[in-house]
Design an enzyme around this catalytic site. Structure first.
Site, short mmCIF file in Angstrom:
data_model
loop_
_atom_site.label_atom_id
_atom_site.label_comp_id
_atom_site.label_asym_id
_atom_site.label_seq_id
_atom_site.Cartn_x
_atom_site.Cartn_y
_atom_site.Cartn_z
N LYS A 1 -25.00 -30.87 34.42
CA LYS A 1 -25.59 -30.00 35.44
C LYS A 1 -25.38 -30.60 36.84
CE LYS A 1 -29.17 -30.26 32.68
NZ LYS A 1 -30.40 -30.12 31.86
N ASP B 1 -35.10 -31.30 26.14
CA ASP B 1 -35.93 -30.09 26.34
C ASP B 1 -35.82 -29.11 25.17
OD1 ASP B 1 -33.29 -29.59 27.06
OD2 ASP B 1 -33.76 -28.50 28.89
C1 BGC Z 1 -27.84 -30.96 28.68
C2 BGC Z 1 -28.79 -30.80 27.52
C3 BGC Z 1 -29.95 -29.92 27.92
C4 BGC Z 1 -29.44 -28.59 28.49
C5 BGC Z 1 -30.56 -27.68 28.93
C6 BGC Z 1 -27.44 -29.60 29.25
O1 BGC Z 1 -26.67 -29.77 30.38
O2 BGC Z 1 -26.67 -31.62 28.27
O3 BGC Z 1 -29.26 -32.06 27.09
O4 BGC Z 1 -30.73 -29.67 26.78
O5 BGC Z 1 -28.61 -28.87 29.59
O6 BGC Z 1 -31.37 -28.27 29.88
#
Ligand code: BGC
Length: 453
Positions: free
Chosen positions: A155, A191
């Site tokens: 992200k 999460d």
């Molecule tokens: C992460 C996950 C997370 C998801 C939602 C992804 O970019 O790699 O670990 O659960 O985002 O937040």
């Protein structure tokens, strides 16, 4: 109805039945690869064992602190579990300044510890000893409940000094550096795990947790004998373990190339983590708006939208200058808007281009673009959920879900179900919106862990 030109432009977003079936097969193969010790290194979906092996029974009690880091906001929560499936949550949102999201990891953890200390002070808990569950929503190799090694940032985050480190240790050290609070980090979780646990607390049939928010991922309850990477001592007394699939990384070995569009490639090219998280980049909140923005730009350049507007090329220039100006929330807003007034859509176009009065025809075209991008995302998520539903041996399963894209889009749920109904025909399922999953889930994992002791 929109005209043939705009349909043609959007054709590459419409998944055929063949493509859906093929994606299902590839997705399922990838999950098998992730679970198997010999192929795990090659898998995109790492299927990390979480070391959470018990679902809540509903009788958990006690006060727990929870931290939730991973989306657009950082939250501190105080969760009081009251037994009888009941609980209360007090929480505070703190901003994570952009520079902390990409600055040194130690600064990020100091900021988290500072917010935590402020929260504890505000709630007059200074002298109490409190167990804390840390929802850290990034891919981590868990060595146990309290130890989680960050595999990669995703992200909007990219803080140096954290990858390959135990984020539990980094948090403990930051708390220790301050020395003003007595807090024990007793669990670190994703999460999706929090979502599954919090939904299971309300409905014991829940076996899958999904997030479609800024990022995207899922976890599910798997039989221990199928999870090669789980240490043997965790297989002796328990039959199941929650597996964090990290399905956002699917496609990094080329499995999505037959459906990715030029817009997906462009969004990836300009992202913080090029060539990573390719599935996530087709479905989640951080990327859906920018995809629509790029399609809209192409539509303007090709003269298939705002045809009669003399400012068409100026609009294109505005979008080119700021490709991320098309926010993901616009997609939900536009799809919720009413024909023929299109008040919301016109407001958005006014914000983007300063155009006073977009025609009904242009509003319909923009709506169609949003629809195709969102429908493709929901179909892809539906494929992933079907793969997990079919792996679980239960006939009747509840899927816990959260995230801004799912929550606010008026048709996401319906699009997803259409796909699941086709691909998981023999299963009875329901989808449950998670309330405060990340925070309540962290408290529940901490509570279940202390029960075991
Ligand atoms: C992460 C996950 C997370 C998801 C939602 C992804 O970019 O790699 O670990 O659960 O985002 O937040």
């Amino acid at each position: 109805m929109v005209d043939a030109e705009i349909r043609e432009l959007m054709q590459s977003f419409v998944l055929s039945d063949y493509q859906v079936q093929e994606l299902y097969k590839r997705f399922n193969d990838e999950i098998s690869k992730g679970l198997n010790r010999t192929t795990n290194a090659l898998a995109n979906t790492k299927c990390f064992p979480t070391y959470v092996q018990d679902l809540p029974t509903g009788d958990e009690i006690g006060k727990y602190l929870a931290l939730d880091l991973g989306g657009t906001n950082f939250r501190v929560l105080l969760v009081t579990l009251k037994g009888h499936h009941e609980d209360t949550v007090e929480s505070q949102i703190y901003a994570v300044p952009k520079e902390l999201m990409i600055g040194p990891g130690v600064d990020l953890f100091d900021h988290i510890a500072e917010c935590l200390a402020k929260f504890v002070e505000k709630h007059d808990m200074g002298s109490a000893y409190l167990p804390l569950g840390f929802t850290f929503s990034f891919p981590c190799v868990q060595m146990g409940l309290k130890e989680a090694i960050l595999a990669r940032w995703t992200k909007g985050f990219k803080c140096p000094g954290v990858v390959q480190e135990d984020v539990g240790r980094l948090l403990r050290e930051a708390i220790h550096r301050r020395g003003d609070v007595d807090i024990a980090v007793v669990a670190i979780l994703n999460d999706t795990t929090g979502t599954l646990m919090s939904c299971a607390h309300r409905n014991p049939k829940c076996r899958i947790g999904v997030i479609v928010g800024t990022g995207c991922n899922a976890c599910y309850v798997e039989r221990v004998d199928r999870v090669d990477l789980l240490k043997p001592e965790f297989k002796r007394d328990k039959k199941h373990v929650l597996v964090n699939t990290e399905w956002g990384a699917f496609g990094e070995s080329g499995q999505l190339e037959f459906v990715r569009t030029e817009y997906d490639r462009e969004v990836d090219r300009t992202s913080l983590n090029v060539s990573s998280q390719l599935f996530e980049k087709m479905v989640s909140g951080m990327y859906l708006g920018p995809i629509v923005g790029l399609v809209l730009l192409r539509a303007l350049e090709n003269n298939v939208i705002f045809k009669r507007d003399s400012k068409r090329m100026e609009f294109a220039a505005a979008l080119r200058a700021n490709p991320n100006s098309f926010h993901t929330k616009y997609i939900s807003e536009i799809e919720s808007d009413l024909f023929p007034e299109f008040t919301i859509t016109r407001g958005i176009l006014q914000d983007l281009f300063g155009t006073e009065k977009a025609s009904i025809e242009d509003c319909l075209k923009l709506k169609y673009i949003c629809e195709c991008v969102a429908q493709r995302a929901a179909t892809l998520i539906g494929i992933g959920i079907s793969v997990l539903l079919n792996r679980i041996e239960e006939k009747d399963t509840v899927v816990g879900i959260d995230g801004s894209v799912y929550r606010f889009h008026p048709k996401f749920d319906a699009y997803m179900r259409k796909t699941i109904d086709k691909l998981a025909k023999d299963k009875i399922y329901d989808i449950m919106l998670s309330e405060d999953g990340s925070g309540r889930g962290a408290a529940l994992v901490a509570a279940v862990a202390s029960k075991q002791k």
